[in-house]
Design an enzyme around this catalytic site. Structure first.
Site, PDB file in Angstrom:
ATOM      1  N   LYS A  44      16.977  19.675  34.358  1.00 38.04           N
ATOM      2  CA  LYS A  44      16.460  19.719  36.460  1.00 38.04           C
ATOM      3  C   LYS A  44      15.548  20.873  35.697  1.00 38.04           C
ATOM      4  O   LYS A  44      14.134  20.774  36.164  1.00 38.04           O
ATOM      5  CB  LYS A  44      18.048  20.345  36.719  1.00 38.04           C
ATOM      6  CG  LYS A  44      19.100  19.430  36.291  1.00 38.04           C
ATOM      7  CD  LYS A  44      20.731  19.096  37.036  1.00 38.04           C
ATOM      8  CE  LYS A  44      21.619  18.368  36.520  1.00 38.04           C
ATOM      9  NZ  LYS A  44      21.137  17.271  36.608  1.00 38.04           N
ATOM     10  N   SER A  88      26.974  20.210  43.368  1.00 41.54           N
ATOM     11  CA  SER A  88      24.838  19.063  43.008  1.00 41.54           C
ATOM     12  C   SER A  88      24.787  18.032  44.711  1.00 41.54           C
ATOM     13  O   SER A  88      24.190  17.621  44.864  1.00 41.54           O
ATOM     14  CB  SER A  88      24.875  18.761  41.991  1.00 41.54           C
ATOM     15  OG  SER A  88      26.402  17.184  42.072  1.00 41.54           O
ATOM     16  N   HIS A  90      22.457  22.798  38.504  1.00 40.10           N
ATOM     17  CA  HIS A  90      21.937  23.241  39.205  1.00 40.10           C
ATOM     18  C   HIS A  90      21.699  24.179  39.673  1.00 40.10           C
ATOM     19  O   HIS A  90      20.543  25.052  39.984  1.00 40.10           O
ATOM     20  CB  HIS A  90      22.509  22.439  40.815  1.00 40.10           C
ATOM     21  CG  HIS A  90      22.281  21.117  40.371  1.00 40.10           C
ATOM     22  ND1 HIS A  90      21.413  20.192  40.405  1.00 40.10           N
ATOM     23  CD2 HIS A  90      23.518  20.775  39.622  1.00 40.10           C
ATOM     24  CE1 HIS A  90      21.750  18.833  39.974  1.00 40.10           C
ATOM     25  NE2 HIS A  90      23.699  19.129  39.851  1.00 40.10           N
TER      26      HIS A  90
HETATM   27  N1  PMP Z   1      26.910  19.068  35.475  1.00 41.75           N
HETATM   28  C1  PMP Z   1      26.567  19.363  36.745  1.00 41.75           C
HETATM   29  C2  PMP Z   1      27.244  19.985  37.788  1.00 41.75           C
HETATM   30  C3  PMP Z   1      25.993  17.983  36.325  1.00 41.75           C
HETATM   31  O1  PMP Z   1      25.065  17.942  38.714  1.00 41.75           O
HETATM   32  C4  PMP Z   1      24.894  17.175  35.674  1.00 41.75           C
HETATM   33  C5  PMP Z   1      24.062  16.050  36.259  1.00 41.75           C
HETATM   34  N2  PMP Z   1      23.990  15.354  37.360  1.00 41.75           N
HETATM   35  C6  PMP Z   1      26.023  17.582  34.583  1.00 41.75           C
HETATM   36  C7  PMP Z   1      26.471  18.260  34.541  1.00 41.75           C
HETATM   37  C8  PMP Z   1      25.101  16.879  33.341  1.00 41.75           C
HETATM   38  O2  PMP Z   1      23.739  17.136  32.989  1.00 41.75           O
HETATM   39  P1  PMP Z   1      22.981  16.014  32.084  1.00 41.75           P
HETATM   40  O3  PMP Z   1      22.538  15.112  33.189  1.00 41.75           O
HETATM   41  O4  PMP Z   1      21.836  16.860  32.115  1.00 41.75           O
HETATM   42  O5  PMP Z   1      23.842  15.464  31.392  1.00 41.75           O
END
Ligand code: PMP
Length: 393
Positions: free
Chosen positions: A244, A185, A213
């Protein structure tokens, strides 16, 4: 020594932001107009700092599904599935996710963060080993910490380093959990999944891939990197989020391992929190149907990503990776990045500012997040804003 002593460093950081009159970590979107537009500080702004990859947050079918669920099932579940019961939508979504990935079963969590926390804390206990990519998301680190597993980081996307560490584990390698992400990300780079799978095949172990992602972004059917590379059968656990590409909130894990169902009975982040609301489940199910129905949104997303990447590249910016829906611009200094972020906002472009420790190699990143809902004209406007700041930089 008070309990607040540890906040001294944070307070100093906050004062620094106050003196600059910039706070990138407390942006209020006064009005949201569409997946790609909002009003911020009274100004019409292009949103290029969301994870709204397919632009589904205003999708009429998703909204209709949520409305129906609200009317028929109420605003919330008011409790956890273990204590207060599952709604039929929870289980249906789990089966639909499993079907989408061609896996035996699925489990839904209340957020993506909790999906990692719930899976990792339960899978990897204090007698277990975890080898994780150094650039993994905080939720992965936190999940390992909660379970008390012995955790070793291997160098980002470096299968040789992973192999070296697996070799050192000897017989223990066979029971080691390897964790990577599909699309990282921060810089928008893909995991070298084929090489990582090869290491797993040589030394044994289990592989968990967080496709947060990459769901909706990669693969012929849009399920992620493992599908794109034909490696779904080699991945033991796929974790993802609804927040997302699917435009909702929640998280999941799918797997062929029959033990997945038992996770429900021992995973604290599954047991001790309220389950996703009916409306959330309904929009997610609809978004998954839309995502599965065709690749036109994915195509638009990638066209937009390439357009933005090419535009910023032509301006001479240092970019984090090859074109992907995450286009990260790397800055040397913190103040320079802060000022740049603020100047972009004043030009009507909202992006993310990312600082260490969230970023790799202590870098300061201006992270643009592309959506299928961006028009080519909006992408060009974003590039023009970067061009203006390049001239005055
Ligand atoms: N895993 C990854 C790789 C993420 O980038 C994120 C959120 N940025 C999450 C898990 C957590 O997801 P959520 O925002 O839906 O809690």
């Amino acid at each position: 020594m008070s309990i607040f002593s540890k906040f001294k460093t944070l307070a100093a950081g906050r004062r620094e932001l106050d003196e600059l009159g910039i706070d990138p970590f407390d942006v209020q979107i006064d009005r949201i107009i569409s997946p790609t537009e909002g009003i911020i500080h009274g100004r019409h702004t292009i949103l290029a700092g969301t994870n709204n990859y397919l632009g589904l947050t205003f999708d009429p079918e998703c909204i209709a599904a949520a409305r129906l669920a609200l009317e028929h099932e109420g605003t919330g579940t008011t409790g956890s599935r273990m204590a207060n019961g599952s709604y039929s939508g929870h289980r249906k979504l789990e089966q639909e996710l499993a079907g989408f990935y061609g896996k035996r079963d699925g489990i839904v969590f209340s957020t993506g963060y909790l999906a990692n926390l719930g899976m990792l804390s339960t899978l990897a206990g204090s007698d277990d080993m975890v080898l994780l990519d150094a650039d993994c998301h905080a939720s992965i680190y936190d999940g390992c910490r909660l379970g008390g597993a012995k955790t070793i980081r291997f160098r980002h996307n470096n299968a040789e380093d992973l192999a070296k560490r697996m070799r050192r584990l000897g017989e223990r390698a066979e029971n080691t959990l390897i964790i990577v992400e599909g699309l990282y990300s921060m810089l928008g780079d893909h995991a070298l999944l084929k090489e990582i799978v090869d290491v797993k095949k040589e030394y044994g172990g289990y592989l968990l891939v967080d496709e947060a992602h990459s769901l909706g972004v990669l693969g012929e059917r849009g399920s992620g990197l493992a599908e794109e590379l034909g490696l779904l059968d080699d991945v033991d656990f796929i974790v993802g989020t609804f927040s997302k590409s699917l435009g909702g909130a929640g998280g999941f894990c799918v797997s062929d391992h029959a033990e997945l169902d038992l996770i429900r009975y021992s995973s604290r982040p599954y047991i001790f929190t309220a389950s996703p609301s009916p409306a959330t489940i309904a929009t997610t199910r609809q978004a998954l149907r839309t995502l599965s129905a065709g690749s036109h949104l994915r195509k638009r997303l990638h066209d937009n990503a390439k357009r933005l990447h090419a535009g910023l590249n032509a301006l001479g910016y240092t970019l984090g990776a090859q074109p992907s829906p995450v286009v990260a611009v790397v800055f040397e200094g913190k103040i320079e990045a802060l000022q740049f972020w603020n100047d972009l906002l004043e030009l009507g472009v909202y992006v993310n500012l990312m600082f260490p420790p969230a970023t790799p190699n202590g870098s300061f990143l201006i992270r643009c997040s592309v959506s299928a809902a961006h028009t080519p004209e909006q992408i060009d406007t974003i590039c023009e804003a970067f061009a203006k700041l390049r001239v005055t930089a």
